[in-house]
Enzyme design. Sequence first.
Site, PDB file in Angstrom:
ATOM      1  N   LYS A  90     -17.190  -1.225  -2.791  1.00 32.46           N
ATOM      2  CA  LYS A  90     -16.335  -1.761  -1.718  1.00 32.46           C
ATOM      3  C   LYS A  90     -14.915  -1.901  -2.220  1.00 32.46           C
ATOM      4  O   LYS A  90     -14.680  -2.450  -3.300  1.00 32.46           O
ATOM      5  CB  LYS A  90     -16.870  -3.155  -1.304  1.00 32.46           C
ATOM      6  CG  LYS A  90     -16.092  -3.776  -0.154  1.00 32.46           C
ATOM      7  CD  LYS A  90     -16.617  -3.319   1.182  1.00 32.46           C
ATOM      8  CE  LYS A  90     -15.664  -3.589   2.337  1.00 32.46           C
ATOM      9  NZ  LYS A  90     -14.624  -2.545   2.504  1.00 32.46           N
ATOM     10  N   GLN A 111     -11.041  -4.907  -8.590  1.00 33.83           N
ATOM     11  CA  GLN A 111     -11.882  -5.114  -7.403  1.00 33.83           C
ATOM     12  C   GLN A 111     -13.296  -5.557  -7.777  1.00 33.83           C
ATOM     13  O   GLN A 111     -13.915  -6.323  -7.052  1.00 33.83           O
ATOM     14  CB  GLN A 111     -11.918  -3.824  -6.573  1.00 33.83           C
ATOM     15  CG  GLN A 111     -12.353  -4.016  -5.132  1.00 33.83           C
ATOM     16  CD  GLN A 111     -11.226  -4.478  -4.219  1.00 33.83           C
ATOM     17  OE1 GLN A 111     -10.103  -3.985  -4.326  1.00 33.83           O
ATOM     18  NE2 GLN A 111     -11.497  -5.410  -3.321  1.00 33.83           N
ATOM     19  N   LYS A 114     -12.990  -9.277  -8.349  1.00 31.02           N
ATOM     20  CA  LYS A 114     -12.615  -9.931  -7.084  1.00 31.02           C
ATOM     21  C   LYS A 114     -13.825 -10.033  -6.166  1.00 31.02           C
ATOM     22  O   LYS A 114     -14.130 -11.088  -5.607  1.00 31.02           O
ATOM     23  CB  LYS A 114     -11.511  -9.104  -6.409  1.00 31.02           C
ATOM     24  CG  LYS A 114     -11.008  -9.695  -5.112  1.00 31.02           C
ATOM     25  CD  LYS A 114     -10.146  -8.732  -4.305  1.00 31.02           C
ATOM     26  CE  LYS A 114      -9.068  -8.061  -5.102  1.00 31.02           C
ATOM     27  NZ  LYS A 114      -8.025  -7.452  -4.241  1.00 31.02           N
ATOM     28  N   LYS A 126     -12.194   1.681  -5.257  1.00 28.70           N
ATOM     29  CA  LYS A 126     -10.842   1.820  -4.702  1.00 28.70           C
ATOM     30  C   LYS A 126     -10.593   3.300  -4.483  1.00 28.70           C
ATOM     31  O   LYS A 126     -11.245   4.135  -5.100  1.00 28.70           O
ATOM     32  CB  LYS A 126      -9.803   1.277  -5.691  1.00 28.70           C
ATOM     33  CG  LYS A 126      -8.495   0.903  -5.032  1.00 28.70           C
ATOM     34  CD  LYS A 126      -8.582  -0.440  -4.359  1.00 28.70           C
ATOM     35  CE  LYS A 126      -7.405  -0.703  -3.460  1.00 28.70           C
ATOM     36  NZ  LYS A 126      -7.396  -2.123  -3.005  1.00 28.70           N
ATOM     37  N   GLY A 165      -8.678  -0.800   4.250  1.00 26.02           N
ATOM     38  CA  GLY A 165      -7.250  -0.529   4.118  1.00 26.02           C
ATOM     39  C   GLY A 165      -6.658  -1.087   2.833  1.00 26.02           C
ATOM     40  O   GLY A 165      -7.286  -1.838   2.101  1.00 26.02           O
ATOM     41  N   ASP A 166      -5.434  -0.706   2.580  1.00 24.99           N
ATOM     42  CA  ASP A 166      -4.599  -1.252   1.494  1.00 24.99           C
ATOM     43  C   ASP A 166      -3.180  -0.793   1.858  1.00 24.99           C
ATOM     44  O   ASP A 166      -2.920  -0.515   3.043  1.00 24.99           O
ATOM     45  CB  ASP A 166      -5.070  -0.720   0.120  1.00 24.99           C
ATOM     46  CG  ASP A 166      -4.456  -1.494  -1.052  1.00 24.99           C
ATOM     47  OD1 ASP A 166      -4.952  -2.578  -1.374  1.00 24.99           O
ATOM     48  OD2 ASP A 166      -3.454  -1.018  -1.639  1.00 24.99           O
ATOM     49  N   THR A 209      -6.436 -11.618   4.461  1.00 22.45           N
ATOM     50  CA  THR A 209      -5.902 -11.656   3.093  1.00 22.45           C
ATOM     51  C   THR A 209      -4.786 -12.695   2.990  1.00 22.45           C
ATOM     52  O   THR A 209      -4.758 -13.521   2.069  1.00 22.45           O
ATOM     53  CB  THR A 209      -5.390 -10.267   2.656  1.00 22.45           C
ATOM     54  OG1 THR A 209      -6.386  -9.296   2.965  1.00 22.45           O
ATOM     55  CG2 THR A 209      -5.107 -10.234   1.175  1.00 22.45           C
ATOM     56  N   ASN A 240       0.908  -6.194   5.919  1.00 19.47           N
ATOM     57  CA  ASN A 240      -0.225  -6.972   6.428  1.00 19.47           C
ATOM     58  C   ASN A 240      -0.403  -8.300   5.683  1.00 19.47           C
ATOM     59  O   ASN A 240      -0.522  -9.366   6.303  1.00 19.47           O
ATOM     60  CB  ASN A 240      -1.493  -6.122   6.327  1.00 19.47           C
ATOM     61  CG  ASN A 240      -2.727  -6.917   6.681  1.00 19.47           C
ATOM     62  OD1 ASN A 240      -3.448  -7.378   5.806  1.00 19.47           O
ATOM     63  ND2 ASN A 240      -2.961  -7.124   7.962  1.00 19.47           N
ATOM     64  N   SER A 377     -14.010  -8.454   4.955  1.00 19.30           N
ATOM     65  CA  SER A 377     -14.620  -7.135   5.145  1.00 19.30           C
ATOM     66  C   SER A 377     -16.134  -7.242   5.011  1.00 19.30           C
ATOM     67  O   SER A 377     -16.893  -6.625   5.769  1.00 19.30           O
ATOM     68  CB  SER A 377     -14.105  -6.143   4.095  1.00 19.30           C
ATOM     69  OG  SER A 377     -12.855  -5.625   4.455  1.00 19.30           O
TER      70      SER A 377
HETATM   71  P1  NDP Z   1       1.202  -2.812   3.684  1.00 20.80           P
HETATM   72  O1  NDP Z   1       1.293  -1.352   3.571  1.00 20.80           O
HETATM   73  O2  NDP Z   1       0.879  -3.452   4.973  1.00 20.80           O
HETATM   74  O3  NDP Z   1       2.560  -3.487   3.173  1.00 20.80           O
HETATM   75  C1  NDP Z   1       3.047  -3.220   1.907  1.00 20.80           C
HETATM   76  C2  NDP Z   1       4.344  -3.964   1.707  1.00 20.80           C
HETATM   77  O4  NDP Z   1       4.726  -3.871   0.338  1.00 20.80           O
HETATM   78  C3  NDP Z   1       5.494  -3.382   2.501  1.00 20.80           C
HETATM   79  O5  NDP Z   1       6.398  -4.392   2.811  1.00 20.80           O
HETATM   80  C4  NDP Z   1       6.092  -2.387   1.501  1.00 20.80           C
HETATM   81  O6  NDP Z   1       7.437  -2.072   1.761  1.00 20.80           O
HETATM   82  C5  NDP Z   1       5.952  -3.155   0.223  1.00 20.80           C
HETATM   83  N1  NDP Z   1       5.861  -2.202  -0.893  1.00 20.80           N
HETATM   84  C6  NDP Z   1       4.949  -1.212  -1.042  1.00 20.80           C
HETATM   85  N2  NDP Z   1       5.191  -0.509  -2.149  1.00 20.80           N
HETATM   86  C7  NDP Z   1       6.265  -1.063  -2.710  1.00 20.80           C
HETATM   87  C8  NDP Z   1       7.004  -0.791  -3.868  1.00 20.80           C
HETATM   88  N3  NDP Z   1       6.666   0.244  -4.682  1.00 20.80           N
HETATM   89  N4  NDP Z   1       8.057  -1.597  -4.145  1.00 20.80           N
HETATM   90  C9  NDP Z   1       8.372  -2.623  -3.326  1.00 20.80           C
HETATM   91  N5  NDP Z   1       7.720  -2.930  -2.198  1.00 20.80           N
HETATM   92  C10 NDP Z   1       6.695  -2.156  -1.906  1.00 20.80           C
HETATM   93  O7  NDP Z   1       0.146  -3.250   2.561  1.00 20.80           O
HETATM   94  P2  NDP Z   1      -0.666  -4.608   2.421  1.00 20.80           P
HETATM   95  O8  NDP Z   1       0.128  -5.755   2.932  1.00 20.80           O
HETATM   96  O9  NDP Z   1      -2.027  -4.367   2.914  1.00 20.80           O
HETATM   97  O10 NDP Z   1      -0.777  -4.707   0.831  1.00 20.80           O
HETATM   98  C11 NDP Z   1       0.175  -5.431   0.046  1.00 20.80           C
HETATM   99  C12 NDP Z   1      -0.454  -5.780  -1.297  1.00 20.80           C
HETATM  100  O11 NDP Z   1      -1.608  -6.602  -1.073  1.00 20.80           O
HETATM  101  C13 NDP Z   1      -0.949  -4.593  -2.121  1.00 20.80           C
HETATM  102  O12 NDP Z   1      -0.786  -4.890  -3.495  1.00 20.80           O
HETATM  103  C14 NDP Z   1      -2.440  -4.542  -1.800  1.00 20.80           C
HETATM  104  O13 NDP Z   1      -3.167  -3.916  -2.825  1.00 20.80           O
HETATM  105  C15 NDP Z   1      -2.741  -6.026  -1.716  1.00 20.80           C
HETATM  106  N6  NDP Z   1      -3.939  -6.397  -0.984  1.00 20.80           N
HETATM  107  C16 NDP Z   1      -4.155  -6.007   0.305  1.00 20.80           C
HETATM  108  C17 NDP Z   1      -5.276  -6.409   0.985  1.00 20.80           C
HETATM  109  C18 NDP Z   1      -5.504  -6.073   2.426  1.00 20.80           C
HETATM  110  O14 NDP Z   1      -6.499  -6.554   2.990  1.00 20.80           O
HETATM  111  N7  NDP Z   1      -4.646  -5.310   3.074  1.00 20.80           N
HETATM  112  C19 NDP Z   1      -6.310  -7.216   0.327  1.00 20.80           C
HETATM  113  C20 NDP Z   1      -5.970  -7.649  -1.000  1.00 20.80           C
HETATM  114  C21 NDP Z   1      -4.831  -7.226  -1.620  1.00 20.80           C
HETATM  115  P3  NDP Z   1       7.791  -0.630   2.418  1.00 20.80           P
HETATM  116  O15 NDP Z   1       7.363  -0.742   3.845  1.00 20.80           O
HETATM  117  O16 NDP Z   1       9.245  -0.491   2.229  1.00 20.80           O
HETATM  118  O17 NDP Z   1       6.998   0.395   1.642  1.00 20.80           O
HETATM  119  O1  2IT Z   2      -7.368  -5.096  -2.560  1.00 21.09           O
HETATM  120  C1  2IT Z   2      -8.227  -5.416  -1.682  1.00 21.09           C
HETATM  121  O2  2IT Z   2      -9.037  -6.304  -1.877  1.00 21.09           O
HETATM  122  C2  2IT Z   2      -8.203  -4.694  -0.407  1.00 21.09           C
HETATM  123  N1  2IT Z   2      -7.347  -3.829  -0.218  1.00 21.09           N
HETATM  124  C3  2IT Z   2      -9.226  -4.988   0.643  1.00 21.09           C
HETATM  125  C4  2IT Z   2     -10.487  -4.202   0.382  1.00 21.09           C
HETATM  126  C5  2IT Z   2     -11.547  -4.307   1.453  1.00 21.09           C
HETATM  127  O3  2IT Z   2     -12.567  -3.638   1.257  1.00 21.09           O
HETATM  128  O4  2IT Z   2     -11.392  -5.026   2.444  1.00 21.09           O
END
Ligand code: NDP
Ligand code: 2IT
Length: 445
Positions: A90, A111, A114, A126, A165-166, A209, A240, A377
């Site tokens: 997952k 992961q 986590k 992943k 997603g991520d 998240t 997100n 999830s």
């Molecule tokens: P999104 O794609 O929704 O948003 C990503 C954000 O981070 C955007 O604001 C983006 O800016 C910025 N970003 C991405 N890459 C870079 C970079 N190289 N330098 C600076 N800013 C950057 O992703 P999420 O919100 O889903 O994910 C954000 C973080 O949270 C990640 O590390 C992800 O692994 C982690 N995460 C996500 C989960 C989920 O359920 N979605 C769960 C647990 C962890 P821009 O639009 O300019 O690229």
């Molecule tokens: O980093 C993370 O934990 C995620 N992007 C969510 C993974 C998931 O299976 O919901």
Amino acid sequence: MNAYAESVLAQLKKRHSTQKEFLQAATEILESLSLVFDKHPEYEKAGILERFVEPERMITFRVTWIDDSGKVQVNTGYRVQYSSCLGPYKGGLRFHPSVNTSIIKFLGLEQILKNSLTGLPIGGAKGGSNFDPKGKSDNEIMRFCQAFMAELYRHIGADLDVPAGDIGVGAREIGYLYGFYKKIKNDTSCTLTGRGLAYGGSLARKEATGYGLVYFTREMLAAAGQSFEGKTVLVSGSGNVAIYAHEKATQLGAKVVAMSDSLGYVYDPDGIDLDLIKQIKEAERKRISEYVKRRPGAVYKAGCSGIWTIPCDIALPCATQNELDEEGAQHLISNGCIAVAEGANMPTTLEAIELLQSHDVMFGPAKAANAGGVATSALEMAQSSQRIYWTFEEVDQRLDTIMCNIFRNCAEAAKEYGHEGNYLIGANIAGFIKVAESMMAFGIV
Ligand code: NDP
Ligand code: 2IT
């Protein structure tokens, strides 16, 4: 470091010398786990650590698609099926040009621990691609998702591997991925999570998240007699995780004064208007610099790392790996920040973590603090299996309870191993023990 952990880490450094992010995550984890191997010599005899750091399976594939101008495009797709000890593989899919083997392996290794911390039956995985969704039309996104799934479908399944997603993979991409999976595999099971509410998704997954991060941080603050009430908060990113961290922190009485994207950050001393951020980022998919055009009084600065220079009580890095370095941490410390909790995966460099902890800044590590997304999830998987939907309140309540349990388990493990208050050590150990015990039970496989 314990000699066993040190020798495994030395081997990894030798074999994967170019995988910078993977080695960073492995170093952080193995330093904590060192304490476990001192107590459990039987793990060394069973080769637990050598097996733990080696993915069960690593899939790399070509993704070929045609852009709107008719040109053939080629990207690389990845899925690391790291550990199935605790349940089906997952973990999310990331679409970002920086994606490579090192990034996917660091995310997969994190992961495993986590997912173990959630207390739910999910293994660690992943995946993703170096595809860049920025500037692509909806049709191009759809064609890419279909081409990606045309290979991935044969490796996944509701009881085998369940992606989500991520970065760069949100509701739209999950819709295209799931739609194509369903069509070619003739299977409507819960093989992806984060699905739309109309077709199998869970209420509160979108928020999970960010909300979970704030629930975890609330518990960490409470343990020190503190709360979000009246606090000034920085949230990096505006995707997100960042958006829903802002929403929940604000509901708990905090004021979020800055957010960012990869190009820069906005500072709004009156508090960032979340509806406007949602409009710009979720609805219009525009840059965060748009914010200041519509909100006089706010300022935009180019360069995302400058966000850490703004005075705050609590910092929630929610963008990407290594976005908070020593310099940023020094600014936070000088400005009196009391807590840093990671919404993103590995956003804080090893040096910055050490600096923050040595200045008694509370530190909530990603694998614990952002586990609410994957936990929800798993709740989506549970609802699908039962063929029912829970209400928003029910899912949110379960999420809150899970985050409280994660905090408690991290705190207890840290204390048991002589590092009270070090939630990073606590998270690594509490997450690892269950995986190690399962591996011991399975024999040498
Ligand atoms: P999104 O794609 O929704 O948003 C990503 C954000 O981070 C955007 O604001 C983006 O800016 C910025 N970003 C991405 N890459 C870079 C970079 N190289 N330098 C600076 N800013 C950057 O992703 P999420 O919100 O889903 O994910 C954000 C973080 O949270 C990640 O590390 C992800 O692994 C982690 N995460 C996500 C989960 C989920 O359920 N979605 C769960 C647990 C962890 P821009 O639009 O300019 O690229
Ligand atoms: O980093 C993370 O934990 C995620 N992007 C969510 C993974 C998931 O299976 O919901």
